[in-house]
Design a protein around this motif. Structure first.
Motif, PDB file in Angstrom:
ATOM      1  N   LEU A 279      -7.207 -17.752  -6.857  1.00 39.96           N
ATOM      2  CA  LEU A 279      -7.932 -18.425  -7.930  1.00 39.96           C
ATOM      3  C   LEU A 279      -7.896 -17.636  -9.234  1.00 39.96           C
ATOM      4  O   LEU A 279      -8.128 -18.191 -10.308  1.00 39.96           O
ATOM      5  CB  LEU A 279      -9.392 -18.639  -7.517  1.00 39.96           C
ATOM      6  N   TYR A 280      -7.613 -16.338  -9.111  1.00 45.94           N
ATOM      7  CA  TYR A 280      -7.626 -15.470 -10.286  1.00 45.94           C
ATOM      8  C   TYR A 280      -6.211 -14.951 -10.549  1.00 45.94           C
ATOM      9  O   TYR A 280      -5.487 -14.601  -9.625  1.00 45.94           O
ATOM     10  CB  TYR A 280      -8.600 -14.299 -10.072  1.00 45.94           C
ATOM     11  N   PRO A 281      -5.810 -14.873 -11.816  1.00 44.26           N
ATOM     12  CA  PRO A 281      -4.426 -14.512 -12.134  1.00 44.26           C
ATOM     13  C   PRO A 281      -4.094 -13.064 -11.801  1.00 44.26           C
ATOM     14  O   PRO A 281      -4.908 -12.155 -11.999  1.00 44.26           O
ATOM     15  CB  PRO A 281      -4.336 -14.765 -13.646  1.00 44.26           C
ATOM     16  N   ALA A 282      -2.865 -12.852 -11.313  1.00 49.43           N
ATOM     17  CA  ALA A 282      -2.398 -11.504 -10.997  1.00 49.43           C
ATOM     18  C   ALA A 282      -2.386 -10.613 -12.224  1.00 49.43           C
ATOM     19  O   ALA A 282      -2.536  -9.386 -12.120  1.00 49.43           O
ATOM     20  CB  ALA A 282      -0.999 -11.576 -10.385  1.00 49.43           C
ATOM     21  N   GLU A 283      -2.234 -11.215 -13.403  1.00 49.98           N
ATOM     22  CA  GLU A 283      -2.200 -10.447 -14.646  1.00 49.98           C
ATOM     23  C   GLU A 283      -3.438  -9.566 -14.790  1.00 49.98           C
ATOM     24  O   GLU A 283      -3.376  -8.467 -15.360  1.00 49.98           O
ATOM     25  CB  GLU A 283      -2.080 -11.407 -15.837  1.00 49.98           C
ATOM     26  N   GLU A 284      -4.559 -10.022 -14.248  1.00 43.57           N
ATOM     27  CA  GLU A 284      -5.805  -9.266 -14.386  1.00 43.57           C
ATOM     28  C   GLU A 284      -5.804  -7.976 -13.574  1.00 43.57           C
ATOM     29  O   GLU A 284      -6.625  -7.085 -13.815  1.00 43.57           O
ATOM     30  CB  GLU A 284      -6.986 -10.146 -13.985  1.00 43.57           C
ATOM     31  N   LEU A 285      -4.887  -7.852 -12.611  1.00 41.54           N
ATOM     32  CA  LEU A 285      -4.820  -6.627 -11.810  1.00 41.54           C
ATOM     33  C   LEU A 285      -4.434  -5.417 -12.657  1.00 41.54           C
ATOM     34  O   LEU A 285      -4.717  -4.277 -12.283  1.00 41.54           O
ATOM     35  CB  LEU A 285      -3.815  -6.792 -10.664  1.00 41.54           C
TER      36      LEU A 285
END
Length: 533
Positions: A279-285
């Motif tokens: 649900l949350y984008p990998a970019e935020e990692l």
């Protein structure tokens, strides 16, 4: 399943600072990887091309199915040593004629593709991966054999390369050698011990000793072609099974060999063919891990951006809260996840992990370990409470578990906590590190402090004065040394992991590795060592 809820604010200043530091570290890794891609440098690349030859990575690209991924492994091998980054060889896993294969390609632009100590470590690791995951192994050969100045470090362990090939064959794992140029001395045994061998007309030269060595040893006059040419091996010695007209033809033949292997994945495919994205984008990692690893990070924030649909059924959430455990799917494959909450592991965390690992083995479920721990707790109360036996239970469970393990070092991975979380010595199928990771026997400050305390006590026992200025200098020196030796570049350079990855690629990398592991049976065990209660 329970859907994880993220508490991270991607627009916050904290997240932006974390992201900036991470992107800088990623850029540093990419700069070092570029050195491996450059091979021996422009001069030797141009010389290689002038002979009408393809580069190692070009050979790999043409061998693979069009548009399929290639997971390069150990690309930083040799970093920090006297040898070229990459260690004159390219290893990785890709799809050939629909089959996932381990590929090992000599880079002849680096000292003629000669093997140095790091080449051996890297190729041995590739052999382990092929064996553990039962994937065909393809060698793209062009090597002058051993890098002779370093022979004392490679002669004895070098024999393992040939042993590994024969053991793969004995285990029913196909081995294929495509020979593009010289394959001399020890390098001659690569095609000699492979199941299938392809040589290129007027290009491949395979012999134990070249014309100069033969003349020196026996007085015999000979030329390359009669001594070890492709046509001779195809028509007279029988070493070559296929005679290719050029490199492209050799790669075509190699693809046809793989297509005829009748290879089947013993572990099957994903349980959920249509896996939902997180649900949350990998970019935020890129902004999850703070530069200061002492700052706690909820590992659920990582899990929510890696597993299918951000769905996670947590196991014992209120017990041993420093270790998050639970069930999920990743690219459709069921997994159990063990993830540290930055801090130490207490007895409760160790016992929780032990039970969880047993349950995963009962259900034949692979395990993913996300490292961020300073190790097991110390102190009189904890020793009296049984931390040694409880930590030993966890390490026992990890050691004897037979389902595939996948480890990712996202933060700290110190001391025996590294072992309990399935570090390199515990044979995870794959182990990767984020650029933020650190790993050593303990944190740099703690190690320097321990040495200072020991030195101070020694001086007191001898009745000698203690030099505080010297103590401060030694502590600073030790702290700097341990910090540099705990960095991902240093550890990856020694092939203590399979590569340093961009955090944003974690889901993709783990998904590929799960697919690779399912070439072999995925089976748990109930045969653990004695658990000291």
């Amino acid at each position: 399943m329970t859907v994880l809820t993220s508490r991270i604010d991607p627009s916050s200043a904290e997240h932006a600072e974390n992201r900036k530091v991470m992107l800088d570290r990623i850029a540093e890794i990419e700069t070092e990887h570029a050195k491996a891609v450059a091979g021996g440098g422009e001069k030797y690349v141009d010389r290689h091309r002038s002979r009408g030859k393809l580069l190692a990575r070009e050979r790999i690209e043409l061998l693979l199915d069009e548009g399929s991924p290639f997971l390069e492994l150990s690309s930083l091998a040799g970093w920090g040593s006297d040898y070229t980054v990459g260690a004159s060889i390219v290893t990785g896993i890709g799809v050939v004629s629909g089959v996932e294969c381990v590929i090992v390609a000599n880079d002849p632009t680096v000292r003629g593709g000669a093997s140095n100590p790091w080449t051996l470590k890297k190729s041995h690791r590739a052999g382990e991966i092929a064996e553990q995951n039962r994937m065909p192994m393809i060698s793209l050969v062009e090597s002058g054999g051993a890098d002779l100045p370093s022979q004392k470090e490679i002669f004895i362990p070098g024999g393992r390369t040939f042993r590994d090939l024969t053991r793969l064959s004995a285990a029913g794992v196909p081995t294929i050698a495509l020979v593009f140029g010289n394959s001399t001395a020890g390098g001659a045994y690569i095609p000699g011990m492979s199941d299938h061998v392809v040589m290129v007309r007027e290009r491949s030269k395979v012999f134990l000793g070249g014309p100069p060595l033969v003349k020196a040893a026996t007085g015999e006059e000979s030329d390359d072609e009669s001594l070890g040419g492709a046509r001779m091996h195809a028509e007279q010695s029988g070493l070559a099974d296929h005679l290719a007209e050029d490199e492209h033809d050799a790669l075509r033949i190699g693809r046809r060999i793989v297509a005829r292997l009748n290879h089947r994945k013993a572990g099957g495919g994903p349980a959920l063919p249509q896996a939902a994205e997180p649900l949350y984008p990998a970019e935020e990692l890129a902004g999850v891990m703070p530069p200061d690893l002492k700052v706690p990070v909820d590992p659920r924030e990582v899990i929510a951006r890696v597993v299918d649909g951000s769905e996670f059924d947590e196991f014992k959430p209120a017990y041993g809260e420093g270790l998050v455990t639970g069930w999920a799917t990743l690219h459709g494959y069921p997994v159990g996840v063990l993830a540290n909450d930055q801090g130490v592991l207490f007895s409760e965390e160790a016992q929780k992990a032990t039970q969880f690992i047993q349950l995963a083995n009962r259900s034949d479920t692979p395990l993913v370990f996300l490292h961020n721990t300073t190790g097991y707790m110390v102190g009189a109360d904890y020793e009296q409470g049984g931390i040694i036996k409880h930590g030993s239970m966890m390490i026992n469970a990890v050691s004897n578990s037979t389902v595939p393990h996948f480890s990712v070092l996202i933060g700290a991975s110190y001391g025996a906590g590294h072992y309990g979380m399935c570090g390199r010595a515990y044979d995870p199928r794959f182990l990767f590190a984020w650029p933020s990771a650190r790993s050593s026997v303990m944190g740099p400050k703690q190690l320097a402090e321990v040495l200072s305390i020991v030195a101070r006590q020694s001086a007191e026992k001898k009745g000698q004065p203690y030099d505080e200025d010297q103590d401060a200098a030694v502590r600073e020196m030790v702290e700097n040394q341990i910090e540099s030796e705990s960095l991902p570049l240093f550890l990856s350079g020694r092939v203590y992991d399979d590569g340093v990855i961009d955090p944003r690629d974690t889901r993709t990398v783990l998904g590929l590795c799960l697919s690779f592991a399912h070439n072999a049976p995925v089976e748990g065990t109930d045969a653990f060592g004695v658990f000291r209660m």
